[in-house]
Design an enzyme around this catalytic site. Structure first.
Site, mmCIF file in Angstrom:
data_model
loop_
_atom_site.group_PDB
_atom_site.id
_atom_site.type_symbol
_atom_site.label_atom_id
_atom_site.label_comp_id
_atom_site.label_asym_id
_atom_site.label_seq_id
_atom_site.Cartn_x
_atom_site.Cartn_y
_atom_site.Cartn_z
ATOM 1 N N HIS A 82 -24.255 54.800 -21.646
ATOM 2 C CA HIS A 82 -24.051 53.403 -22.043
ATOM 3 C C HIS A 82 -24.327 53.278 -23.531
ATOM 4 O O HIS A 82 -25.316 53.792 -24.030
ATOM 5 C CB HIS A 82 -24.994 52.477 -21.271
ATOM 6 C CG HIS A 82 -24.851 51.046 -21.684
ATOM 7 N ND1 HIS A 82 -23.846 50.236 -21.202
ATOM 8 C CD2 HIS A 82 -25.543 50.301 -22.576
ATOM 9 C CE1 HIS A 82 -23.944 49.046 -21.762
ATOM 10 N NE2 HIS A 82 -24.964 49.051 -22.597
ATOM 11 N N ASP A 161 -27.226 38.964 -13.646
ATOM 12 C CA ASP A 161 -26.989 39.287 -15.061
ATOM 13 C C ASP A 161 -25.759 38.561 -15.584
ATOM 14 O O ASP A 161 -25.744 38.071 -16.711
ATOM 15 C CB ASP A 161 -26.825 40.793 -15.257
ATOM 16 C CG ASP A 161 -26.395 41.095 -16.687
ATOM 17 O OD1 ASP A 161 -27.168 40.776 -17.597
ATOM 18 O OD2 ASP A 161 -25.268 41.583 -16.891
ATOM 19 N N ARG A 168 -27.556 33.150 -21.882
ATOM 20 C CA ARG A 168 -28.228 33.630 -23.103
ATOM 21 C C ARG A 168 -27.323 33.477 -24.313
ATOM 22 O O ARG A 168 -27.785 33.169 -25.416
ATOM 23 C CB ARG A 168 -28.617 35.109 -22.928
ATOM 24 C CG ARG A 168 -29.812 35.299 -22.007
ATOM 25 C CD ARG A 168 -29.934 36.761 -21.603
ATOM 26 N NE ARG A 168 -30.059 37.642 -22.736
ATOM 27 C CZ ARG A 168 -29.625 38.905 -22.767
ATOM 28 N NH1 ARG A 168 -29.042 39.446 -21.711
ATOM 29 N NH2 ARG A 168 -29.757 39.630 -23.851
ATOM 30 N N SER A 183 -30.705 43.480 -18.653
ATOM 31 C CA SER A 183 -29.272 43.225 -18.499
ATOM 32 C C SER A 183 -28.503 44.552 -18.392
ATOM 33 O O SER A 183 -27.703 44.758 -17.474
ATOM 34 C CB SER A 183 -28.799 42.407 -19.712
ATOM 35 O OG SER A 183 -27.409 42.377 -19.782
ATOM 36 N N LYS A 187 -27.257 46.675 -14.420
ATOM 37 C CA LYS A 187 -25.871 47.056 -14.103
ATOM 38 C C LYS A 187 -25.757 48.566 -13.929
ATOM 39 O O LYS A 187 -25.099 49.052 -13.014
ATOM 40 C CB LYS A 187 -24.937 46.602 -15.231
ATOM 41 C CG LYS A 187 -24.736 45.104 -15.247
ATOM 42 C CD LYS A 187 -23.920 44.649 -16.439
ATOM 43 C CE LYS A 187 -24.718 44.665 -17.703
ATOM 44 N NZ LYS A 187 -24.364 43.773 -18.764
HETATM 45 N N1 URA Z 1 -25.155 44.480 -23.329
HETATM 46 C C1 URA Z 1 -25.511 43.962 -22.124
HETATM 47 O O1 URA Z 1 -24.955 44.319 -21.105
HETATM 48 N N2 URA Z 1 -26.478 43.046 -22.102
HETATM 49 C C2 URA Z 1 -27.137 42.629 -23.201
HETATM 50 O O2 URA Z 1 -28.027 41.813 -23.093
HETATM 51 C C3 URA Z 1 -26.748 43.171 -24.427
HETATM 52 C C4 URA Z 1 -25.761 44.103 -24.467
#
Ligand code: URA
Length: 424
Positions: A82, A161, A168, A183, A187
């Site tokens: 990621h 999320d 947010r 967050s 995932k």
């Molecule tokens: N990427 C995400 O998935 N969440 C965040 O809060 C910031 C970047």
């Protein structure tokens, strides 16, 4: 406990216990806790932070707000990467098939671009017919047949999320390390992976503008992954200049194809290989044979197979923009600045990105042939080439793009790409 008591506790700097965090996230996911109370808690977290234990609990609660893929339903060693997002960061596209060609299984759930940073899903959608929304059986089938699949976040994965991220975005609570960590990791952990490599971007074109913040984010991500029983490594990499030589969806897919053929720009090619090495290391896959997979075409074949499984047609060609406009260097010398943030903004003006989630994008537009810090350039040679379909105000575009570059008389040392590595 009433939601306002939990908000009050965090507002006053106390540590929330696991049940309080879980109840709050459950209530918010079900709609029993309204946005205004979630916003208040997010702001309290923004100001007072969270301990590693609270962050892990928040991640777990968000992950369990939706479907968690059973790792046993996917064959092989599951490993993912990621990136926290940057300009010209197309690395996931060549990386997933490269790791698959070396024996890993990569169930990658990717995101869309927002603001100046691009998204893997938008890039893949430059390929005619490519579907990012595979059904679960199709996703498993692609993983079984190819070893990698790149899809979008489904409605079932971490719905807390999805709701909280949108909130947010409009309550100025995005740049909070525990909120970013939970967050991202909620995932990723829902994908059913065994191990994960994180590429934390640091610099003008990234969320984290300085090394201290990037380090804190990387450490938070690694600690949370470890608390959840996964093997995790984080690399902090430079995002003061764009990665590779292209910015823009179809242009970045073309660069990805070049990387898969072993002919990519030195930085994006090198980072793909380094990240593949780390992914195979955390996955415990011996004798990776990364260079052979690039040289003998198996990594490229994996990509072609994955695209076919997703309904895509590479033979149809990638979309191209109507006009290609070079930006000439005003003097000879050495490139001393190629500012990622400014180039990201220019790409947004061209129509390659979104200012808000509902905006549509033009896959063909963007910027290519970017010259990199340290390179010699002669007066009049292009600093980059703009690919335009006429969506932009040209004056605003060139006012954004021209100051992105600086040229020095003296030789300039290219900056290091990999700044730090944090291992679990
Ligand atoms: N990427 C995400 O998935 N969440 C965040 O809060 C910031 C970047």
């Amino acid at each position: 406990m009433l939601p306002q008591w939990i908000i009050e506790k965090k507002r006053d700097g106390a540590e929330l216990d696991s049940n309080e965090i879980r109840d709050f996230i459950d209530g918010y996911t079900k709609g029993d806790i309204p946005d205004y109370q979630m916003s208040a808690l997010a702001m309290a977290i923004y100001f007072n932070g969270m301990t590693p234990r609270e962050t892990a609990d928040l991640t777990l609660a968000m992950m369990e707000s939706g479907k968690v893929i059973d790792p046993d339903s996917i064959r092989g060693v599951k490993v993912d990467k990621h990136s926290t997002g940057g300009i010209g960061d197309k690395i996931s596209i060549p990386l997933a098939p490269l790791v698959a060609a070396c024996g890993g299984t990569v169930p990658m759930i990717s995101g869309r671009g927002l603001g100046i940073t691009g998204g893997t899903l938008d890039k893949l959608e430059s390929i005619a017919g490519y579907r990012v929304g595979l059904s679960e059986p199709e996703f498993f089938q692609t993983l079984k047949a190819v070893g990698c699949s790149m899809i979008g976040q489904t409605a079932e994965i971490a719905p807390a999320d999805k709701k909280l991220y949108a909130l947010r975005d409009v309550t100025a609570t995005v740049p909070s390390i525990p909120l970013i960590v939970s967050s991202i990791m909620s995932k990723k952990m829902a994908e059913g992976i065994d191990s994960l490599v994180l590429d934390v971007k640091c610099g003008s074109g990234a969320f984290m503008k300085n090394i201290e913040n990037a380090r804190a984010l990387a450490k938070g991500l690694v600690d949370t992954g470890v608390a959840m029983g996964k093997k995790v490594t984080a690399l902090i990499t430079d995002m003061n200049q764009p990665l590779g030589t292209t910015v823009g969806n179809a242009l970045e897919v073309q660069e990805s194809l070049d990387i898969l053929s072993g002919k990519g720009p030195a930085d994006s090619q090198g980072l793909t290989i380094t990240l593949a090495e780390h992914m195979l290391a955390v996955a415990g896959i011996p004798d990776p044979g990364i260079f052979q997979a690039l040289e003998n075409g198996t990594a490229l074949q994996k990509f072609e197979q994955m695209v076919t499984c997703h309904g895509g047609d590479l033979a149809a060609g990638l979309p191209t923009a109507g006009k290609q406009i070079p930006l000439p260097a005003p003097q000879s010398g050495f490139i001393s600045k190629c500012d990622a943030e400014a180039i990201g903004r220019a790409s947004l003006l061209l129509g390659a990105g979104r200012a808000k989630t509902t905006d549509t994008i033009d896959h063909a537009v963007g910027i290519s042939n970017l010259r990199k810090i340290g390179e010699r350039i002669e007066k009049g040679e292009p600093l980059c080439i703009v690919h335009s379909n006429g969506h932009e105000d040209q004056t605003a575009l060139f006012q954004t793009l021209e100051p992105a570059f600086r040229i020095a008389d003296q030789a300039v040392e290219p900056p290091p790409l990999i700044l730090e590595i944090i291992e679990s």
